[in-house]
Every structure is written in structure tokens, then in C-alpha cells.
Motif scaffolding. Sequence first.
Motif, PDB file in Angstrom:
ATOM      1  N   LYS A   1      30.890   8.230  -0.794  1.00 43.48           N
ATOM      2  CA  LYS A   1      31.600   7.956   0.463  1.00 43.48           C
ATOM      3  C   LYS A   1      32.955   7.291   0.194  1.00 43.48           C
TER       4      LYS A   1
ATOM      5  N   MET B   1      31.904  11.833   5.156  1.00 47.08           N
ATOM      6  CA  MET B   1      30.672  12.526   4.759  1.00 47.08           C
ATOM      7  C   MET B   1      30.428  13.755   5.641  1.00 47.08           C
ATOM      8  N   GLN B   2      30.948  13.757   6.857  1.00 44.06           N
ATOM      9  CA  GLN B   2      30.769  14.894   7.762  1.00 44.06           C
ATOM     10  C   GLN B   2      31.536  16.125   7.288  1.00 44.06           C
TER      11      GLN B   2
ATOM     12  N   VAL C   1      31.532  17.092   4.121  1.00 42.24           N
ATOM     13  CA  VAL C   1      30.876  17.587   2.905  1.00 42.24           C
ATOM     14  C   VAL C   1      30.211  18.929   3.192  1.00 42.24           C
TER      15      VAL C   1
ATOM     16  N   THR D   1      26.401  19.515  -1.862  1.00 40.72           N
ATOM     17  CA  THR D   1      26.046  18.374  -2.700  1.00 40.72           C
ATOM     18  C   THR D   1      25.192  18.848  -3.870  1.00 40.72           C
TER      19      THR D   1
ATOM     20  N   TYR E   1      19.036   9.901   1.413  1.00 42.19           N
ATOM     21  CA  TYR E   1      20.040  10.956   1.567  1.00 42.19           C
ATOM     22  C   TYR E   1      20.150  11.385   3.034  1.00 42.19           C
TER      23      TYR E   1
ATOM     24  N   TYR F   1      22.616   9.723   5.438  1.00 40.24           N
ATOM     25  CA  TYR F   1      24.061   9.871   5.211  1.00 40.24           C
ATOM     26  C   TYR F   1      24.632  11.161   5.779  1.00 40.24           C
ATOM     27  N   PHE F   2      23.775  12.077   6.187  1.00 42.64           N
ATOM     28  CA  PHE F   2      24.251  13.372   6.668  1.00 42.64           C
ATOM     29  C   PHE F   2      23.582  13.718   7.994  1.00 42.64           C
TER      30      PHE F   2
ATOM     31  N   PHE G   1      23.596  20.167   8.090  1.00 40.35           N
ATOM     32  CA  PHE G   1      23.545  19.535   6.784  1.00 40.35           C
ATOM     33  C   PHE G   1      24.306  20.376   5.756  1.00 40.35           C
ATOM     34  N   PRO G   2      24.914  19.712   4.765  1.00 40.08           N
ATOM     35  CA  PRO G   2      25.587  20.484   3.713  1.00 40.08           C
ATOM     36  C   PRO G   2      24.559  21.239   2.863  1.00 40.08           C
TER      37      PRO G   2
ATOM     38  N   ARG H   1      22.779  22.128  -0.574  1.00 43.52           N
ATOM     39  CA  ARG H   1      22.415  21.158  -1.604  1.00 43.52           C
ATOM     40  C   ARG H   1      21.619  21.804  -2.717  1.00 43.52           C
TER      41      ARG H   1
ATOM     42  N   VAL I   1      29.674  15.756  -4.752  1.00 44.24           N
ATOM     43  CA  VAL I   1      29.843  16.549  -3.543  1.00 44.24           C
ATOM     44  C   VAL I   1      31.151  17.331  -3.574  1.00 44.24           C
TER      45      VAL I   1
END
Length: 124
Positions: free
Chosen positions: A58, A68-69, A71, A74, A91, A94-95, A99-100, A102, A120
Amino acid sequence: MNKPIATDKAPGAIGPYSQGMEAGELVFTSGQLPIDPVTKVMPEDISEQAKFALENVKAVLAAAGCTMQQVVKTTVFLADMADFPKVNEVYATYFAEPFPARSCVQVAALPLGAGVEIEVVARR
């Protein structure tokens, strides 16, 4: 042109690499270890390690003007896949959706004996 990212709000690189790199619309962070940037101490608890690794991610993103939005991808490296549920629980805080993407892999070892390392890719 590529531009390195540096911040004192995350631990400095422990080798010949940048904390992050800007490349056009993309921001790449190097793998962030779970080191407290103030005390330089790594907690033993894997949940605390996940928190510090993500806080360091972050901070590097913030130095590049990202959140973080933003990303999109990851990669989570674990020294022990048995830690996956605890790391995943942290985890998830944080999102938000969407979601990203991963990847999560177990590795033979991580620098400084860490249990987790996270990198990330974000898009401006």
C-alpha cells in the motif's frame, strides 16, 4: 519511460532492485516482505506478517499515486501453504469487489526467513 518508485514508508530494497516501477499506465511493486518500516522487525505471526506485507504494498502504491483499488493482479508467495487460510483472511480486508486477479504459490524459502511476500500490478 520507466520511473522507479521509492518511499521510506516501506522497507528499502535488500538488493539491487527498486521498491516499485512505473511503466506507462502500469505500476509494479517488487515483492514486499512483512517488515515494519519503522522498527525494521518482522513479526513471527503469519497474520501479522500478511498485514505488514500488504501495508508495505500500500505504501509503495501510494508513493506512485495509486491505491489498492487500482490493483489488477497480485502474487502471493508463501513459505508454507498451510498458512493460506490466515493470509487469505487478512488479504480479504485489503481488497473489495471486483477483486484483482491473483496467484498464490508455495516457495522453498523467502528472504530473511519471511512466511509471506506479496507483489502487485496496478493500473492508473
